[in-house]
Scaffold this motif. Structure first.
Motif, PDB file in Angstrom:
ATOM      1  N   TYR A  38      -2.770   8.384   5.855  1.00 28.28           N
ATOM      2  CA  TYR A  38      -1.332   8.595   5.719  1.00 28.28           C
ATOM      3  C   TYR A  38      -0.822   9.014   7.095  1.00 28.28           C
ATOM      4  O   TYR A  38      -1.332   9.979   7.675  1.00 28.28           O
ATOM      5  CB  TYR A  38      -1.019   9.694   4.721  1.00 28.28           C
ATOM      6  CG  TYR A  38      -1.310   9.339   3.284  1.00 28.28           C
ATOM      7  CD1 TYR A  38      -0.371   8.647   2.522  1.00 28.28           C
ATOM      8  CD2 TYR A  38      -2.505   9.705   2.690  1.00 28.28           C
ATOM      9  CE1 TYR A  38      -0.630   8.324   1.204  1.00 28.28           C
ATOM     10  CE2 TYR A  38      -2.769   9.392   1.359  1.00 28.28           C
ATOM     11  CZ  TYR A  38      -1.824   8.702   0.626  1.00 28.28           C
ATOM     12  OH  TYR A  38      -2.090   8.391  -0.672  1.00 28.28           O
TER      13      TYR A  38
ATOM     14  N   TRP B  74       0.845  -1.195   0.000  1.00 28.19           N
ATOM     15  CA  TRP B  74       0.000   0.000   0.000  1.00 28.19           C
ATOM     16  C   TRP B  74       0.879   1.243   0.000  1.00 28.19           C
ATOM     17  O   TRP B  74       1.076   1.903   1.011  1.00 28.19           O
ATOM     18  CB  TRP B  74      -0.947  -0.013   1.193  1.00 28.19           C
ATOM     19  CG  TRP B  74      -1.960  -1.113   1.127  1.00 28.19           C
ATOM     20  CD1 TRP B  74      -2.309  -1.849   0.038  1.00 28.19           C
ATOM     21  CD2 TRP B  74      -2.750  -1.604   2.194  1.00 28.19           C
ATOM     22  NE1 TRP B  74      -3.269  -2.765   0.364  1.00 28.19           N
ATOM     23  CE2 TRP B  74      -3.562  -2.642   1.689  1.00 28.19           C
ATOM     24  CE3 TRP B  74      -2.846  -1.271   3.538  1.00 28.19           C
ATOM     25  CZ2 TRP B  74      -4.465  -3.336   2.473  1.00 28.19           C
ATOM     26  CZ3 TRP B  74      -3.744  -1.975   4.323  1.00 28.19           C
ATOM     27  CH2 TRP B  74      -4.544  -2.989   3.795  1.00 28.19           C
TER      28      TRP B  74
ATOM     29  N   ASP C 179       1.556   4.757  -2.419  1.00 25.80           N
ATOM     30  CA  ASP C 179       0.973   5.530  -3.514  1.00 25.80           C
ATOM     31  C   ASP C 179       2.046   5.902  -4.546  1.00 25.80           C
ATOM     32  O   ASP C 179       3.219   5.547  -4.412  1.00 25.80           O
ATOM     33  CB  ASP C 179       0.212   6.745  -2.990  1.00 25.80           C
ATOM     34  CG  ASP C 179       1.094   7.829  -2.384  1.00 25.80           C
ATOM     35  OD1 ASP C 179       2.340   7.756  -2.505  1.00 25.80           O
ATOM     36  OD2 ASP C 179       0.543   8.761  -1.783  1.00 25.80           O
ATOM     37  N   LYS C 180       1.637   6.616  -5.582  1.00 24.79           N
ATOM     38  CA  LYS C 180       2.536   6.984  -6.682  1.00 24.79           C
ATOM     39  C   LYS C 180       3.677   7.891  -6.231  1.00 24.79           C
ATOM     40  O   LYS C 180       4.696   7.972  -6.899  1.00 24.79           O
ATOM     41  CB  LYS C 180       1.735   7.662  -7.797  1.00 24.79           C
ATOM     42  CG  LYS C 180       0.769   6.732  -8.485  1.00 24.79           C
ATOM     43  CD  LYS C 180      -0.077   7.456  -9.502  1.00 24.79           C
ATOM     44  CE  LYS C 180      -1.113   6.507 -10.080  1.00 24.79           C
ATOM     45  NZ  LYS C 180      -2.050   7.187 -10.975  1.00 24.79           N
ATOM     46  N   GLN C 181       3.480   8.569  -5.093  1.00 29.14           N
ATOM     47  CA  GLN C 181       4.519   9.460  -4.558  1.00 29.14           C
ATOM     48  C   GLN C 181       5.442   8.736  -3.580  1.00 29.14           C
ATOM     49  O   GLN C 181       6.294   9.350  -2.968  1.00 29.14           O
ATOM     50  CB  GLN C 181       3.879  10.668  -3.873  1.00 29.14           C
ATOM     51  CG  GLN C 181       3.084  11.528  -4.835  1.00 29.14           C
ATOM     52  CD  GLN C 181       2.305  12.610  -4.112  1.00 29.14           C
ATOM     53  OE1 GLN C 181       1.854  12.432  -2.994  1.00 29.14           O
ATOM     54  NE2 GLN C 181       2.163  13.749  -4.780  1.00 29.14           N
ATOM     55  N   GLY C 182       5.254   7.434  -3.423  1.00 31.13           N
ATOM     56  CA  GLY C 182       6.093   6.657  -2.528  1.00 31.13           C
ATOM     57  C   GLY C 182       5.679   6.715  -1.070  1.00 31.13           C
ATOM     58  O   GLY C 182       6.405   6.237  -0.198  1.00 31.13           O
ATOM     59  N   ARG C 183       4.501   7.273  -0.803  1.00 27.64           N
ATOM     60  CA  ARG C 183       4.022   7.376   0.583  1.00 27.64           C
ATOM     61  C   ARG C 183       3.251   6.117   0.968  1.00 27.64           C
ATOM     62  O   ARG C 183       2.404   5.649   0.224  1.00 27.64           O
ATOM     63  CB  ARG C 183       3.108   8.593   0.750  1.00 27.64           C
ATOM     64  CG  ARG C 183       3.791   9.910   0.434  1.00 27.64           C
ATOM     65  CD  ARG C 183       2.830  11.077   0.541  1.00 27.64           C
ATOM     66  NE  ARG C 183       1.694  10.887  -0.373  1.00 27.64           N
ATOM     67  CZ  ARG C 183       0.676  11.726  -0.488  1.00 27.64           C
ATOM     68  NH1 ARG C 183       0.618  12.810   0.266  1.00 27.64           N
ATOM     69  NH2 ARG C 183      -0.309  11.489  -1.329  1.00 27.64           N
TER      70      ARG C 183
END
Length: 111
Positions: free
Chosen positions: A107, A53, A55-59
Motif C-alpha cells: 500500500y 487491485w 481492497d474493501k476499504q477502497g485502498r
C-alpha cells in the motif's frame, strides 16, 4: 558530436515522478535511493487501478517484488530490502505479507 534536446524532443520521453514533498524537511532522513523506489511505486499505481487491485476499504494496492525492484534499480537483494524497510519506517508504504512464495501486498501512503 553531442546532440542537444530540442523542444520537439520532449514528447518522446516517459518520466518517473518523484514528489517534491519527499525533499522537504520531514523526509530528509530518507535516502535518495528510497525516494527513487517510492517514485517507481507511485508510477505503478495506474496499473493497480487498471487491474482492479482495490481492497474493501477502497485502498489501492500493488505487487512489486524485490526481484522486480532489483531489475529496475540495479541493486542487490539486501539493498532493495533495506530501501523497502526505509520506506516503511518513514511511513510511506505498508507491506502485508501473504505467505510463503507469494509477493507482499504494498500500500502506498500519501506523503
Amino acid at each position: 558530436m553531442n546532440k542537444y534536446f530540442k523542444t520537439s524532443d520532449a514528447k518522446n520521453f516517459a518520466f518517473y515522478k518523484v514528489p517534491k514533498a519527499l525533499f522537504e524537511e520531514k523526509y530528509k532522513s530518507v535516502s535518495t535511493d528510497a525516494k527513487m523506489l517510492y517514485g517507481l511505486l507511485l508510477d505503478r499505481m495506474y496499473l493497480s487501478v487498471k487491474n482492479g487491485w482495490i481492497d474493501k476499504q477502497g485502498r489501492v494496492y500493488q505487487y512489486f517484488t524485490i526481484k522486480s525492484a532489483q531489475e529496475k534499480l540495479h541493486f542487490g537483494h539486501e539493498k532493495i530490502c533495506k530501501l523497502f524497510s526505509e520506506l516503511e519506517t518513514s511511513d510511506l508504504i505498508l507491506r502485508k505479507k501473504q505467505g510463503q512464495g507469494k509477493p507482499s501486498i504494498i500500500y502506498l501512503k500519501q506523503f
